[in-house]
Design a protein around this motif. Structure first.
Motif, mmCIF file in Angstrom:
data_model
loop_
_atom_site.group_PDB
_atom_site.id
_atom_site.type_symbol
_atom_site.label_atom_id
_atom_site.label_comp_id
_atom_site.label_asym_id
_atom_site.label_seq_id
_atom_site.Cartn_x
_atom_site.Cartn_y
_atom_site.Cartn_z
ATOM 1 N N ILE A 61 0.954 -1.164 -0.079
ATOM 2 C CA ILE A 61 0.008 -0.139 0.015
ATOM 3 C C ILE A 61 1.004 1.050 0.056
ATOM 4 O O ILE A 61 2.030 1.458 0.528
ATOM 5 N N ASN A 62 0.465 2.207 -0.809
ATOM 6 C CA ASN A 62 1.265 3.330 -0.937
ATOM 7 C C ASN A 62 0.628 4.652 0.059
ATOM 8 O O ASN A 62 -0.594 5.049 -0.302
ATOM 9 N N CYS A 63 1.588 5.142 0.875
ATOM 10 C CA CYS A 63 1.025 6.032 1.767
ATOM 11 C C CYS A 63 0.446 7.307 0.881
ATOM 12 O O CYS A 63 -0.553 7.916 1.233
ATOM 13 N N GLU A 64 1.328 7.869 -0.129
ATOM 14 C CA GLU A 64 0.795 9.038 -0.647
ATOM 15 C C GLU A 64 -0.405 9.058 -1.362
ATOM 16 O O GLU A 64 -1.289 9.926 -1.132
ATOM 17 N N GLN A 65 -0.569 7.720 -1.927
ATOM 18 C CA GLN A 65 -1.924 7.522 -2.555
ATOM 19 C C GLN A 65 -3.122 7.655 -1.811
ATOM 20 O O GLN A 65 -4.104 8.149 -1.939
ATOM 21 N N VAL A 66 -2.999 6.942 -0.432
ATOM 22 C CA VAL A 66 -4.109 6.872 0.263
ATOM 23 C C VAL A 66 -4.192 8.338 0.862
ATOM 24 O O VAL A 66 -5.384 8.566 0.983
ATOM 25 N N MET A 67 -3.113 8.916 1.275
ATOM 26 C CA MET A 67 -3.535 10.497 1.767
ATOM 27 C C MET A 67 -4.111 11.322 0.814
ATOM 28 O O MET A 67 -4.846 12.089 0.992
ATOM 29 N N SER A 68 -3.784 11.148 -0.470
ATOM 30 C CA SER A 68 -4.285 11.925 -1.353
ATOM 31 C C SER A 68 -5.622 11.579 -1.627
ATOM 32 O O SER A 68 -6.628 12.371 -1.894
ATOM 33 N N ASP A 69 -6.059 10.361 -1.515
ATOM 34 C CA ASP A 69 -7.650 10.041 -1.778
ATOM 35 C C ASP A 69 -8.395 10.547 -0.364
ATOM 36 O O ASP A 69 -9.416 11.021 -0.631
ATOM 37 N N ALA A 70 -7.544 10.510 0.663
ATOM 38 C CA ALA A 70 -8.195 11.104 1.902
ATOM 39 C C ALA A 70 -8.565 12.521 1.731
ATOM 40 O O ALA A 70 -9.630 12.992 2.271
ATOM 41 N N ASP A 71 -7.442 13.177 1.106
ATOM 42 C CA ASP A 71 -7.819 14.716 1.029
ATOM 43 C C ASP A 71 -8.940 14.960 -0.143
ATOM 44 O O ASP A 71 -9.539 15.539 0.257
ATOM 45 N N THR A 72 -9.113 13.984 -1.238
ATOM 46 C CA THR A 72 -10.367 14.197 -2.138
ATOM 47 C C THR A 72 -11.605 13.873 -1.293
ATOM 48 O O THR A 72 -12.648 14.682 -1.270
ATOM 49 N N CYS A 73 -11.610 12.911 -0.298
ATOM 50 C CA CYS A 73 -12.677 12.704 0.529
ATOM 51 C C CYS A 73 -12.905 13.719 1.412
ATOM 52 O O CYS A 73 -14.188 14.248 1.481
ATOM 53 N N SER A 74 -12.065 14.458 1.943
ATOM 54 C CA SER A 74 -12.158 15.638 2.886
ATOM 55 C C SER A 74 -12.923 16.861 2.064
ATOM 56 O O SER A 74 -14.018 17.184 2.479
ATOM 57 N N LYS A 75 -12.549 16.845 0.833
ATOM 58 C CA LYS A 75 -13.246 18.022 -0.030
ATOM 59 C C LYS A 75 -14.722 17.782 -0.339
ATOM 60 O O LYS A 75 -15.466 18.673 -0.395
ATOM 61 N N LEU A 76 -14.892 16.461 -0.362
ATOM 62 C CA LEU A 76 -16.182 15.901 -0.772
ATOM 63 C C LEU A 76 -17.181 15.583 0.310
ATOM 64 O O LEU A 76 -18.424 15.287 0.316
ATOM 65 N N GLY A 77 -16.754 15.809 1.681
ATOM 66 C CA GLY A 77 -17.430 15.660 2.909
ATOM 67 C C GLY A 77 -17.483 14.116 2.874
ATOM 68 O O GLY A 77 -18.678 13.586 3.593
ATOM 69 N N LYS A 78 -16.643 13.227 2.584
ATOM 70 C CA LYS A 78 -16.738 11.726 2.712
ATOM 71 C C LYS A 78 -15.772 11.195 3.724
ATOM 72 O O LYS A 78 -14.786 11.855 3.931
ATOM 73 N N LYS A 79 -16.036 9.825 3.933
ATOM 74 C CA LYS A 79 -14.928 9.249 4.944
ATOM 75 C C LYS A 79 -14.378 7.976 4.107
ATOM 76 O O LYS A 79 -15.139 7.173 3.566
ATOM 77 N N LEU A 80 -13.256 7.949 4.368
ATOM 78 C CA LEU A 80 -12.424 6.668 3.652
ATOM 79 C C LEU A 80 -12.040 5.614 4.517
ATOM 80 O O LEU A 80 -11.502 6.168 5.479
ATOM 81 N N TYR A 81 -12.211 4.286 4.254
ATOM 82 C CA TYR A 81 -11.693 3.338 5.231
ATOM 83 C C TYR A 81 -11.011 2.396 4.282
ATOM 84 O O TYR A 81 -11.450 1.893 3.130
ATOM 85 N N VAL A 82 -9.872 2.090 4.693
ATOM 86 C CA VAL A 82 -9.012 1.166 3.861
ATOM 87 C C VAL A 82 -8.570 -0.210 4.715
ATOM 88 O O VAL A 82 -8.045 -0.019 5.588
ATOM 89 N N ILE A 83 -8.810 -1.374 4.011
ATOM 90 C CA ILE A 83 -8.365 -2.505 4.597
ATOM 91 C C ILE A 83 -6.985 -2.969 3.482
ATOM 92 O O ILE A 83 -7.067 -2.988 2.368
ATOM 93 N N THR A 84 -5.900 -3.290 4.237
ATOM 94 C CA THR A 84 -4.902 -3.698 3.594
ATOM 95 C C THR A 84 -4.231 -4.806 4.194
ATOM 96 O O THR A 84 -4.381 -4.993 5.420
ATOM 97 N N ASP A 85 -3.475 -5.761 3.420
ATOM 98 C CA ASP A 85 -2.878 -6.630 3.924
ATOM 99 C C ASP A 85 -1.343 -6.425 4.189
ATOM 100 O O ASP A 85 -0.629 -7.207 4.739
ATOM 101 N N SER A 86 -0.888 -5.289 3.992
ATOM 102 C CA SER A 86 0.396 -4.698 4.412
ATOM 103 C C SER A 86 0.451 -4.491 5.937
ATOM 104 O O SER A 86 -0.524 -3.944 6.612
ATOM 105 N N TRP A 87 1.453 -4.644 6.515
ATOM 106 C CA TRP A 87 1.773 -4.056 8.137
ATOM 107 C C TRP A 87 1.937 -2.560 7.544
ATOM 108 O O TRP A 87 2.428 -1.996 6.767
ATOM 109 N N VAL A 88 1.493 -1.622 8.346
ATOM 110 C CA VAL A 88 1.588 -0.035 8.324
ATOM 111 C C VAL A 88 1.952 0.512 9.530
ATOM 112 O O VAL A 88 1.829 0.268 10.482
ATOM 113 N N ASP A 89 2.810 1.511 9.443
ATOM 114 C CA ASP A 89 3.229 2.557 10.659
ATOM 115 C C ASP A 89 1.928 3.262 10.523
ATOM 116 O O ASP A 89 1.923 4.386 9.828
ATOM 117 N N TYR A 90 1.181 3.185 11.606
ATOM 118 C CA TYR A 90 -0.113 4.036 11.489
ATOM 119 C C TYR A 90 0.172 5.461 11.733
ATOM 120 O O TYR A 90 -0.685 6.182 11.197
#
Length: 337
Positions: A61-90
């Motif tokens: 999973i690409n952190c920049e991609q996820v954060m960019s999509d979360a920014d788009t959600c923010s502008k549209l008043g939406k909430k993003l939930y992502v399930i990944t099989d990667s370990w992540v630094d929260y």
């Protein structure tokens, strides 16, 4: 776009079948609760729902991609939930319009559920199945030749690559000129190996178990191994496979990934744990040293036990993953958010 077709792999067949079961659980949840659902696609702008669930599996999973999509959600008043099989630094995935669920248990979709095969007396030192190509993998191919390891293992270098029409010698030459030709001893290896590619010293097969069992070490060059410190950690089916066989696993992974595996309960050889925090170049050289000097010795009994131990973890993960209960905390979080 690929420059050739994928070589079919038994573990990926299993993954595909099992994923259909997981997919049906997630789709049903999304439908019943008016939540948009996307698999391996980012693109929050098209949804009429306020909540968007994305599964990002089978790849880092690409952190920049996820954060960019979360920014788009923010502008549209939406909430993003992502399930990944990667370990992540929260801490790197913090965003007011995002909740990420790191579920590496889903890596068990490639679990082997039969019994561990008996340990054999191997005729080869190691296996190294290199399907996809890029500059770091080509450097490994060179090093196996330069360290006189070429005839000691089952090796392939298939020169598969996405997003290119180049193949064979043309692609091999381009990678060499663009990335490797400034290193003198790489030029020496190139001159010999350019006549041999695409290379394989065994007959292609879907099930690689016979070749693996005829070797002492499994050298696994994983896709994202040089991508250190990006905030996420992933292992492919090549790694899960090696961990489940009674060979000495030498996985070349992103920095810190072996620690994630060890923390999850898997057996990782101490010699590998000792290099887990080094730079990728140092990790590469240490693994080559292990192979060249045959530095790790494990009894047949211990090899069998380690494989059995790792299989049992993957198997228990798999049993959990294929049930709705496994996702209950995710579902509760999304509904109540």
């Amino acid at each position: 776009m690929n420059n050739q077709s994928h070589v079919p792999v038994y573990e990926l067949k299993l993954e595909k079948q099992r994923w259909q079961l997981v997919l049906s659980i997630l789709k049903e949840f999304a439908q019943q609760n008016q939540i948009a659902f996307l698999h391996r696609k980012f693109g929050s702008g098209t949804s009429r729902f306020d909540k968007i669930l994305i599964t990002h599996l089978f790849d880092l999973i690409n952190c920049e991609q996820v954060m960019s999509d979360a920014d788009t959600c923010s502008k549209l008043g939406k909430k993003l939930y992502v399930i990944t099989d990667s370990w992540v630094d929260y801490e790197k995935f913090q965003h007011p319009n995002l909740i990420i669920f790191s579920m590496p248990e889903l890596l068990s979709l490639t679990a082997l559920t039969d019994n561990v095969p008996p340990v054999r007396k191997p005729s080869k030192l190691y296996n190294a199945f290199i399907h996809r190509t890029e500059s770091v993998r080509q450097s490994w191919f060179y090093f196996l030749y330069l360290r006189n390891l070429f005839d000691k293992g089952y090796i392939s270098y298939k020169l598969f690559q996405i997003n290119t029409t180049l193949s064979g010698r043309e692609l091999f030459d381009k990678i060499h000129v663009d990335h490797l030709s400034s290193v003198p001893h790489f030029n020496q290896a190139y001159e010999v190996l350019k006549e041999l590619i695409p290379y394989s010293n065994f007959v292609d097969r879907e099930d690689l178990s016979e070749l693996i069992l005829d070797t002492k070490y499994s050298l696994v060059l994983d896709t994202y191994a040089p991508d250190d410190d990006v905030g996420s950690y992933y292992i492919s089916e090549k790694v899960t496979r090696a961990l489940q066989y009674p060979t000495v696993s030498l996985p070349f992974l992103q920095r810190g990934t072996l620690q994630k595996l060890s923390d999850s309960g898997f057996y990782i050889n101490p010699s590998m744990m000792a290099i887990d925090q080094l730079s990728w170049q140092e990790r590469q050289q240490h693994i080559l040293d292990i192979l060249e000097n045959d530095l790790i010795n494990v009894s047949d009994r211990d090899l069998y036990g380690q494989a059995q131990h790792n299989r049992s973890i993957f198997s228990s993960w798999l049993t959990r993953c294929l049930t709705q209960d496994f996702f209950s905390q995710v579902f509760d979080t999304i509904i109540s958010d």
